[in-house]
Design a protein around this motif. Sequence first.
Motif, PDB file in Angstrom:
ATOM      1  N   ALA A 336      41.337  34.700  35.545  1.00 16.96           N
ATOM      2  CA  ALA A 336      39.985  34.655  36.273  1.00 16.96           C
ATOM      3  C   ALA A 336      38.736  34.811  35.590  1.00 16.96           C
ATOM      4  CB  ALA A 336      39.907  35.401  37.662  1.00 16.96           C
ATOM      5  N   LYS A 337      39.248  35.488  34.411  1.00 19.10           N
ATOM      6  CA  LYS A 337      38.213  35.864  33.266  1.00 19.10           C
ATOM      7  C   LYS A 337      37.773  34.229  32.671  1.00 19.10           C
ATOM      8  CE  LYS A 337      41.012  38.588  31.072  1.00 19.10           C
ATOM      9  NZ  LYS A 337      41.322  39.416  30.137  1.00 19.10           N
ATOM     10  N   ALA A 338      38.530  33.425  32.522  1.00 15.52           N
ATOM     11  CA  ALA A 338      38.192  32.147  32.175  1.00 15.52           C
ATOM     12  C   ALA A 338      36.955  31.337  32.814  1.00 15.52           C
ATOM     13  CB  ALA A 338      39.247  31.181  32.109  1.00 15.52           C
ATOM     14  N   TYR A 339      36.757  31.737  34.097  1.00 16.05           N
ATOM     15  CA  TYR A 339      35.793  31.245  34.755  1.00 16.05           C
ATOM     16  C   TYR A 339      34.380  32.039  34.828  1.00 16.05           C
ATOM     17  CZ  TYR A 339      39.983  29.241  36.846  1.00 16.05           C
ATOM     18  OH  TYR A 339      41.228  28.918  37.054  1.00 16.05           O
ATOM     19  N   ASP A 340      33.289  31.101  34.825  1.00 19.97           N
ATOM     20  CA  ASP A 340      31.965  31.716  34.977  1.00 19.97           C
ATOM     21  C   ASP A 340      31.964  32.613  36.183  1.00 19.97           C
ATOM     22  OD1 ASP A 340      30.445  29.959  32.769  1.00 19.97           O
ATOM     23  OD2 ASP A 340      31.298  28.511  33.925  1.00 19.97           O
ATOM     24  N   GLU A 341      32.201  32.132  37.179  1.00 19.74           N
ATOM     25  CA  GLU A 341      32.208  33.006  38.289  1.00 19.74           C
ATOM     26  C   GLU A 341      33.482  33.011  39.133  1.00 19.74           C
ATOM     27  OE1 GLU A 341      27.516  32.656  39.162  1.00 19.74           O
ATOM     28  OE2 GLU A 341      28.916  31.969  40.692  1.00 19.74           O
ATOM     29  N   VAL A 342      33.914  34.067  39.870  1.00 20.22           N
ATOM     30  CA  VAL A 342      34.866  34.443  40.737  1.00 20.22           C
ATOM     31  C   VAL A 342      34.248  34.460  42.251  1.00 20.22           C
ATOM     32  CG1 VAL A 342      36.981  35.612  41.379  1.00 20.22           C
ATOM     33  CG2 VAL A 342      36.419  35.321  39.120  1.00 20.22           C
ATOM     34  N   TRP A 343      34.553  33.545  43.159  1.00 19.54           N
ATOM     35  CA  TRP A 343      34.022  33.649  44.362  1.00 19.54           C
ATOM     36  C   TRP A 343      35.028  34.024  45.418  1.00 19.54           C
ATOM     37  CZ3 TRP A 343      31.065  28.139  45.459  1.00 19.54           C
ATOM     38  CH2 TRP A 343      30.136  28.131  44.309  1.00 19.54           C
ATOM     39  N   VAL A 344      34.808  35.107  46.228  1.00 15.82           N
ATOM     40  CA  VAL A 344      35.699  35.883  47.029  1.00 15.82           C
ATOM     41  C   VAL A 344      34.956  35.827  48.581  1.00 15.82           C
ATOM     42  CG1 VAL A 344      36.462  37.115  45.375  1.00 15.82           C
ATOM     43  CG2 VAL A 344      34.535  38.014  46.689  1.00 15.82           C
ATOM     44  N   ALA A 345      35.799  35.986  49.568  1.00 18.64           N
ATOM     45  CA  ALA A 345      35.451  36.242  50.711  1.00 18.64           C
ATOM     46  C   ALA A 345      34.572  37.204  51.208  1.00 18.64           C
ATOM     47  CB  ALA A 345      36.551  36.119  51.863  1.00 18.64           C
ATOM     48  N   GLY A 346      34.758  38.618  51.012  1.00 20.32           N
ATOM     49  CA  GLY A 346      33.928  39.766  51.336  1.00 20.32           C
ATOM     50  C   GLY A 346      34.215  41.169  50.418  1.00 20.32           C
ATOM     51  N   PRO A 347      33.721  41.993  50.747  1.00 20.87           N
ATOM     52  CA  PRO A 347      33.792  43.136  49.881  1.00 20.87           C
ATOM     53  C   PRO A 347      35.161  43.556  49.503  1.00 20.87           C
ATOM     54  CG  PRO A 347      32.335  43.540  51.674  1.00 20.87           C
ATOM     55  CD  PRO A 347      33.202  42.297  52.127  1.00 20.87           C
ATOM     56  N   ALA A 348      36.315  43.398  50.246  1.00 19.34           N
ATOM     57  CA  ALA A 348      37.533  43.841  49.950  1.00 19.34           C
ATOM     58  C   ALA A 348      37.846  43.141  48.525  1.00 19.34           C
ATOM     59  CB  ALA A 348      38.447  43.550  51.061  1.00 19.34           C
ATOM     60  N   ALA A 349      37.741  41.877  48.484  1.00 16.63           N
ATOM     61  CA  ALA A 349      38.300  41.089  47.471  1.00 16.63           C
ATOM     62  C   ALA A 349      37.361  41.603  45.996  1.00 16.63           C
ATOM     63  CB  ALA A 349      38.074  39.601  47.514  1.00 16.63           C
ATOM     64  N   ARG A 350      36.118  42.028  46.254  1.00 17.91           N
ATOM     65  CA  ARG A 350      35.271  42.456  45.130  1.00 17.91           C
ATOM     66  C   ARG A 350      35.712  43.758  44.634  1.00 17.91           C
ATOM     67  NH1 ARG A 350      30.188  41.901  43.293  1.00 17.91           N
ATOM     68  NH2 ARG A 350      29.694  40.363  45.004  1.00 17.91           N
ATOM     69  N   GLU A 351      36.300  44.759  45.643  1.00 18.95           N
ATOM     70  CA  GLU A 351      36.924  45.859  45.293  1.00 18.95           C
ATOM     71  C   GLU A 351      38.173  45.937  44.831  1.00 18.95           C
ATOM     72  OE1 GLU A 351      37.122  48.094  48.948  1.00 18.95           O
ATOM     73  OE2 GLU A 351      35.078  48.308  49.472  1.00 18.95           O
ATOM     74  N   ARG A 352      39.187  44.799  45.266  1.00 20.76           N
ATOM     75  CA  ARG A 352      40.192  44.675  44.567  1.00 20.76           C
ATOM     76  C   ARG A 352      40.302  44.141  43.119  1.00 20.76           C
ATOM     77  NH1 ARG A 352      41.739  40.161  47.693  1.00 20.76           N
ATOM     78  NH2 ARG A 352      42.051  41.607  49.620  1.00 20.76           N
ATOM     79  N   TYR A 353      39.215  43.477  42.641  1.00 19.93           N
ATOM     80  CA  TYR A 353      38.980  42.985  41.347  1.00 19.93           C
ATOM     81  C   TYR A 353      38.833  44.100  40.441  1.00 19.93           C
ATOM     82  CZ  TYR A 353      39.706  37.953  41.444  1.00 19.93           C
ATOM     83  OH  TYR A 353      40.485  36.615  41.659  1.00 19.93           O
ATOM     84  N   GLN A 354      37.757  44.931  41.130  1.00 17.16           N
ATOM     85  CA  GLN A 354      37.411  46.300  40.178  1.00 17.16           C
ATOM     86  C   GLN A 354      38.407  47.288  39.968  1.00 17.16           C
ATOM     87  OE1 GLN A 354      34.667  45.527  38.805  1.00 17.16           O
ATOM     88  NE2 GLN A 354      34.896  43.917  39.846  1.00 17.16           N
ATOM     89  N   LEU A 355      39.463  47.228  41.170  1.00  7.62           N
ATOM     90  CA  LEU A 355      40.638  48.213  41.013  1.00  7.62           C
ATOM     91  C   LEU A 355      41.610  47.578  40.039  1.00  7.62           C
ATOM     92  CD1 LEU A 355      40.818  49.481  44.753  1.00  7.62           C
ATOM     93  CD2 LEU A 355      40.114  50.495  42.799  1.00  7.62           C
ATOM     94  N   ALA A 356      41.766  46.459  39.869  1.00  7.50           N
ATOM     95  CA  ALA A 356      42.846  45.656  39.003  1.00  7.50           C
ATOM     96  C   ALA A 356      42.392  45.953  37.671  1.00  7.50           C
ATOM     97  CB  ALA A 356      43.040  44.503  39.491  1.00  7.50           C
ATOM     98  N   ASP A 357      41.217  46.092  37.393  1.00 10.60           N
ATOM     99  CA  ASP A 357      40.659  46.230  36.119  1.00 10.60           C
ATOM    100  C   ASP A 357      41.495  45.048  35.106  1.00 10.60           C
ATOM    101  OD1 ASP A 357      39.350  47.449  33.826  1.00 10.60           O
ATOM    102  OD2 ASP A 357      41.068  49.160  33.571  1.00 10.60           O
TER     103      ASP A 357
END
Length: 696
Positions: A336-357
Amino acid sequence: MPSAGLAPRRVVQLTALLSMFALFTAQLVSALVPYVPVFVAASAANLALDIYLQYKQPGLLSLLGKIRFDVTVRQLLRDMLVLVGLLRIDGIEPLAEQSPLTIALLAFYALHFFCQAVAVMVRRARTLPIVTRNIDASALRLSAAPPRILARQQARRLLTFSVPSTVGLVLTAATKDGYWGGIGLGISLVMIGGGAAYLATWMLPKKRAKSDQAVMEWLDKWLSEYKPTVAMYFSGGTTSAYQANMWLSTLSQLDGNPLIVLRERFMVQKIDSTDVPIICFPKVATMFSLETSTLKMMLHPANAAKTSQVLRIPSLKHAFINHGESDKLSSCNPYAKAYDEVWVAGPAARERYQLADIGVEDKDVVEVGRPQLSPIRPYAGAPTGAFTTVLYAPTWEGWDGNPGNTSVVLAGENIVRHLLADPAVRLVYKPHPMTGSQNPAAGAANERIKAMIREANTRRSGARPGPEAAAELARRTDALNLLTAKSFRRSADEMERMMLQGTPDGDSRAAIAEATAAWESAYWASLPEWEHQIITESRPAIFSCFNQADLLISDVSSVVSDWLSSEKPYAVANTSGLSEADFRSGFPTVRAATILAPEADGVPALLEAVRAPEKDVYAEARAELKEHLLGPSDPPSLVRFNAAALALSAESDARRARAASRQEAEIPGQRDESTETADAAEAAMDADPTEELESA
């Protein structure tokens, strides 16, 4: 353990192969003896069996091709044995009768190979550098395809056109009169020769398509007229089209001029009904036509090997929208780092990406909701009919083989067994289309589950919808197929389908939506209320199954996230080996679910809670989890999605403007420098050498 339904089929296939080899043996022995009745019967039956298998069991014959015993070898062997038999039978003159027949048979094979060469040239001439759909391509002079038996079915062509010659030769063997063999071979020669000549007419200018260069020039002109702004890019295998299809309705409603970009030729027909123009670029070189177009950004519903190729186009911005969100690690791929942006449904997915590091910065994550969930109807209370409809939709086993990915292997049969034991349950089983693709055990379990459901249906009975329901479904199917451009004659090839799938007439989006809704209504109305269902086709879609179900049982997958938009009860099977507490904390999407152990002992209590809402302890949790996973309902998801597309397109415009300004600033400077150098050189050549010496 193979399913019961597979064993009889394998027995039939094995019997067919053994029968073919037995007939070859009988033909050989009876030709050498010779024994005319057996020879005639074996020769005719051998060809008839081969033709039957070619039409009914082509996959079986492909196994023979792998050991170099393909149709050409088999037919040559049959004809050789016939000639051996004619040579051995008394009363047939070798020079007066058999020699002309042998020469005619050789001529038939020569024409067959000539026809095959013409077929190869025709197929190549009809293979365009791109494939389109929903685009008027009349300027390319596209033509209808030649008969399939001539252009694409070498095996059927050889066997079918050999029938007259084989019949004639065996009649010669039976009557000892070469006249019959001559007639049969004459008919076969006319058929194969006429077929080759007719096929060759597709090489004439009237039926030939334009050159590759002319096709690409036409595409560039179309792009300049259409002025695309946003595209969905997709590449994948035969079972992955659902990943793109779920975004079609959203794409068609975006501001600007949307486009679908594909990479595999077969995928053009895998995409569901849409009025959005589709272009397939099989080769990366042709895809760079997009670089000079007005296209600003691309949406990516899946990561694919060929995605890196389109990322090379510097003028485009890219957003990863995924084909579903779940708590599985695959939903946070480092790619996903290859894209300019990552579009997600809601806050849960945003948290998921940050936790995945994994390197995706929080500023590049954009919450847009799930706009395609609008067709899902909300919870309307406990079931009111005689049956509680339960949708069991397990996911597939995944690439890593983790036993917690799918419940099919460890819990599927137990879940289905408990559901089938309740006489008031109607089960709808919809497995993931890739089930069994990585783990054979998952495929075997899937087949056993299907067998259990079919057996359970044999123990049930009740009224069935009348013939008018089936007639209505057939009518709605035809109407939808016409709109989705999936009704073609059997001989249609890629070019002919491209010709027939021109610009949609009128408001096709509304017509397709109306036809799809009518088909879904007719489909469910055609099924008995009491009958369990197994759904493995693309229609009805998963959202249509959602609307029929009172309860979902699934795995940790995007199906759960989408189901939560309805706020209906759901359960998730825990086959990960984790405790229930760890399972809930590790996978946020299951926090409002009933957790089922591999034994599925909790199914009866789960059904009771569905039928008696006062026993449903997760109702409030589902509402809270819905917003956490999918984002707020206001503004609507489609509005947020469209705003994100416009914002990223604006960034693309800004980048192009900066690039253009740099180019304008750099090129004049280069011109000035080169001009000064040229002037100095010219002055030096014009100067008087004596003046230079004096100054020195």
